[in-house]
Design a protein around this motif. Structure first.
Motif, PDB file in Angstrom:
ATOM      1  N   LEU A 121     -13.717  15.351   8.848  1.00  0.00           N
ATOM      2  CA  LEU A 121     -13.480  13.918   8.690  1.00  0.00           C
ATOM      3  C   LEU A 121     -13.355  13.653   7.194  1.00  0.00           C
ATOM      4  N   ILE A 122     -12.277  13.020   6.799  1.00  0.00           N
ATOM      5  CA  ILE A 122     -12.038  12.759   5.378  1.00  0.00           C
ATOM      6  C   ILE A 122     -12.093  11.257   5.146  1.00  0.00           C
ATOM      7  N   VAL A 123     -12.854  10.856   4.135  1.00  0.00           N
ATOM      8  CA  VAL A 123     -12.876   9.457   3.729  1.00  0.00           C
ATOM      9  C   VAL A 123     -12.041   9.346   2.460  1.00  0.00           C
ATOM     10  N   THR A 124     -11.021   8.521   2.527  1.00  0.00           N
ATOM     11  CA  THR A 124     -10.110   8.327   1.409  1.00  0.00           C
ATOM     12  C   THR A 124     -10.464   7.015   0.734  1.00  0.00           C
ATOM     13  N   LYS A 125     -10.756   7.080  -0.545  1.00  0.00           N
ATOM     14  CA  LYS A 125     -11.088   5.872  -1.299  1.00  0.00           C
ATOM     15  C   LYS A 125      -9.819   5.355  -1.960  1.00  0.00           C
ATOM     16  N   CYS A 126      -9.614   4.045  -1.838  1.00  0.00           N
ATOM     17  CA  CYS A 126      -8.421   3.407  -2.380  1.00  0.00           C
ATOM     18  C   CYS A 126      -8.839   2.256  -3.290  1.00  0.00           C
ATOM     19  N   GLN A 127      -7.840   1.625  -3.903  1.00  0.00           N
ATOM     20  CA  GLN A 127      -8.120   0.491  -4.767  1.00  0.00           C
ATOM     21  C   GLN A 127      -8.709  -0.656  -3.972  1.00  0.00           C
ATOM     22  N   ASN A 128      -9.334  -1.590  -4.645  1.00  0.00           N
ATOM     23  CA  ASN A 128      -9.930  -2.787  -4.046  1.00  0.00           C
ATOM     24  C   ASN A 128     -11.044  -2.474  -3.052  1.00  0.00           C
ATOM     25  N   HIS A 129     -11.823  -1.427  -3.315  1.00  0.00           N
ATOM     26  CA  HIS A 129     -12.993  -1.058  -2.506  1.00  0.00           C
ATOM     27  C   HIS A 129     -12.642  -0.767  -1.056  1.00  0.00           C
ATOM     28  N   LEU A 130     -11.468  -0.221  -0.840  1.00  0.00           N
ATOM     29  CA  LEU A 130     -10.981   0.066   0.502  1.00  0.00           C
ATOM     30  C   LEU A 130     -11.219   1.540   0.823  1.00  0.00           C
ATOM     31  N   VAL A 180      -8.390  11.691   9.973  1.00  0.00           N
ATOM     32  CA  VAL A 180      -8.573  12.930  10.736  1.00  0.00           C
ATOM     33  C   VAL A 180      -7.203  13.562  10.899  1.00  0.00           C
ATOM     34  N   ASN A 181      -7.092  14.842  10.546  1.00  0.00           N
ATOM     35  CA  ASN A 181      -5.809  15.562  10.630  1.00  0.00           C
ATOM     36  C   ASN A 181      -4.691  14.827   9.884  1.00  0.00           C
ATOM     37  N   ASN A 182      -4.993  14.287   8.721  1.00  0.00           N
ATOM     38  CA  ASN A 182      -4.048  13.548   7.871  1.00  0.00           C
ATOM     39  C   ASN A 182      -3.563  12.238   8.479  1.00  0.00           C
ATOM     40  N   VAL A 183      -4.197  11.761   9.536  1.00  0.00           N
ATOM     41  CA  VAL A 183      -3.804  10.501  10.165  1.00  0.00           C
ATOM     42  C   VAL A 183      -4.896   9.464   9.918  1.00  0.00           C
ATOM     43  N   PRO A 184      -4.570   8.351   9.232  1.00  0.00           N
ATOM     44  CA  PRO A 184      -5.574   7.295   9.044  1.00  0.00           C
ATOM     45  C   PRO A 184      -5.882   6.621  10.381  1.00  0.00           C
ATOM     46  N   LEU A 185      -7.176   6.558  10.730  1.00  0.00           N
ATOM     47  CA  LEU A 185      -7.574   5.987  12.014  1.00  0.00           C
ATOM     48  C   LEU A 185      -8.342   4.675  11.870  1.00  0.00           C
ATOM     49  N   PHE A 186      -9.198   4.588  10.864  1.00  0.00           N
ATOM     50  CA  PHE A 186     -10.013   3.389  10.650  1.00  0.00           C
ATOM     51  C   PHE A 186      -9.999   3.057   9.167  1.00  0.00           C
ATOM     52  N   PHE A 187     -10.303   1.793   8.852  1.00  0.00           N
ATOM     53  CA  PHE A 187     -10.453   1.386   7.462  1.00  0.00           C
ATOM     54  C   PHE A 187     -11.592   0.385   7.372  1.00  0.00           C
ATOM     55  N   ASN A 188     -12.170   0.276   6.185  1.00  0.00           N
ATOM     56  CA  ASN A 188     -13.150  -0.779   5.923  1.00  0.00           C
ATOM     57  C   ASN A 188     -13.123  -1.148   4.453  1.00  0.00           C
ATOM     58  N   ILE A 189     -13.693  -2.297   4.142  1.00  0.00           N
ATOM     59  CA  ILE A 189     -13.771  -2.783   2.778  1.00  0.00           C
ATOM     60  C   ILE A 189     -15.234  -2.825   2.389  1.00  0.00           C
ATOM     61  N   ARG A 190     -15.544  -2.232   1.253  1.00  0.00           N
ATOM     62  CA  ARG A 190     -16.934  -2.102   0.781  1.00  0.00           C
ATOM     63  C   ARG A 190     -17.780  -1.513   1.904  1.00  0.00           C
ATOM     64  N   PHE A 249       0.829  -1.206   0.000  1.00  0.00           N
ATOM     65  CA  PHE A 249       0.000   0.000   0.000  1.00  0.00           C
ATOM     66  C   PHE A 249       0.864   1.256   0.000  1.00  0.00           C
ATOM     67  N   SER A 250       0.506   2.226  -0.840  1.00  0.00           N
ATOM     68  CA  SER A 250       1.245   3.493  -0.879  1.00  0.00           C
ATOM     69  C   SER A 250       0.281   4.606  -1.294  1.00  0.00           C
ATOM     70  N   LEU A 251       0.786   5.815  -1.364  1.00  0.00           N
ATOM     71  CA  LEU A 251      -0.057   6.960  -1.743  1.00  0.00           C
ATOM     72  C   LEU A 251      -0.634   6.808  -3.148  1.00  0.00           C
ATOM     73  N   GLU A 252       0.037   6.035  -4.004  1.00  0.00           N
ATOM     74  CA  GLU A 252      -0.468   5.843  -5.369  1.00  0.00           C
ATOM     75  C   GLU A 252      -1.776   5.038  -5.390  1.00  0.00           C
ATOM     76  N   ASP A 253      -2.029   4.278  -4.342  1.00  0.00           N
ATOM     77  CA  ASP A 253      -3.246   3.464  -4.271  1.00  0.00           C
ATOM     78  C   ASP A 253      -4.486   4.285  -3.936  1.00  0.00           C
ATOM     79  N   ILE A 254      -4.298   5.537  -3.537  1.00  0.00           N
ATOM     80  CA  ILE A 254      -5.424   6.397  -3.169  1.00  0.00           C
ATOM     81  C   ILE A 254      -5.995   7.017  -4.436  1.00  0.00           C
ATOM     82  N   SER A 255      -7.313   6.839  -4.623  1.00  0.00           N
ATOM     83  CA  SER A 255      -7.921   7.381  -5.832  1.00  0.00           C
ATOM     84  C   SER A 255      -8.695   8.674  -5.572  1.00  0.00           C
ATOM     85  N   ALA A 256      -9.235   8.852  -4.366  1.00  0.00           N
ATOM     86  CA  ALA A 256      -9.999  10.074  -4.080  1.00  0.00           C
ATOM     87  C   ALA A 256     -10.031  10.326  -2.583  1.00  0.00           C
TER      88      ALA A 256
END
Length: 181
Positions: A49-58, A63-73, A5-12
């Protein structure tokens, strides 16, 4: 999941509306009842609160540029390991024996025998499709976060095959990405 996983995997990246933010907070509070008193510190209402969409429906909750939680679909939200290390008692725990540690840290799923052997331990209440913290025999902090494929009772009785899907582990791409800059 986060192996490369890297910054390139982030789509939106989208700042979510207050209604969506409430829904995310509520689903996290429902999944982790022990976290409810701390939720205002972790996900402050006044901070975007920012939701970052990544590849593979992730999806990542940031919050404050720190990823705190993740989910799939539309699955349950799972804390990142950094958050879990700050608040170690928010998730149900499974423990793997010493022999499984190097495999878990390379991204392998957790097999039933690694949980049922003498060094392993199961929380009897855990049902299938539940997020769990994976602890290591003799270690204080979690080494991975997984999603159970079988209930704890089934893991004990069947005792073969994959018991827990490894979602996020120490030194994977999400762990190395402390902040999204």
């Amino acid at each position: 999941m986060f192996k490369k996983f890297s910054l390139e995997d982030i789509s939106a990246q989208n700042q979510v509306k207050a209604s969506v933010q409430r829904k995310i907070r509520q689903s996290i509070a429902d999944e982790y009842p022990g976290l409810e008193p701390l939720l205002d510190d972790i996900l402050p209402k006044k901070v975007p609160l920012i939701v970052t969409k990544c590849q593979n429906h992730l999806n990542l909750v940031v919050v404050n540029n720190v990823p705190l939680f993740f989910n799939i679909r539309d699955g349950p939200y799972m804390p990142t390991l950094r958050l879990l290390h700050q608040y170690p008692d928010i998730m149900k725990k499974f423990q793997v024996d010493r022999g499984a540690i190097k495999f878990v840290l390379s991204g392998a799923n957790i097999m039933c025998p690694g949980l049922t052997s003498p060094g392993g331990a199961l929380n009897e209440e855990v049902l299938e499709e539940t997020p769990v913290a994976i602890m290591a025999e003799g270690k204080q902090h979690a080494l991975a976060i997984g999603y159970t494929k079988l209930s704890a009772k089934d893991i004990k009785t069947i005792n073969k095959g994959i018991g827990v899907d490894n979602m996020h582990y120490l030194n994977d791409g999400l762990w190395k990405m402390e902040r999204l800059e």
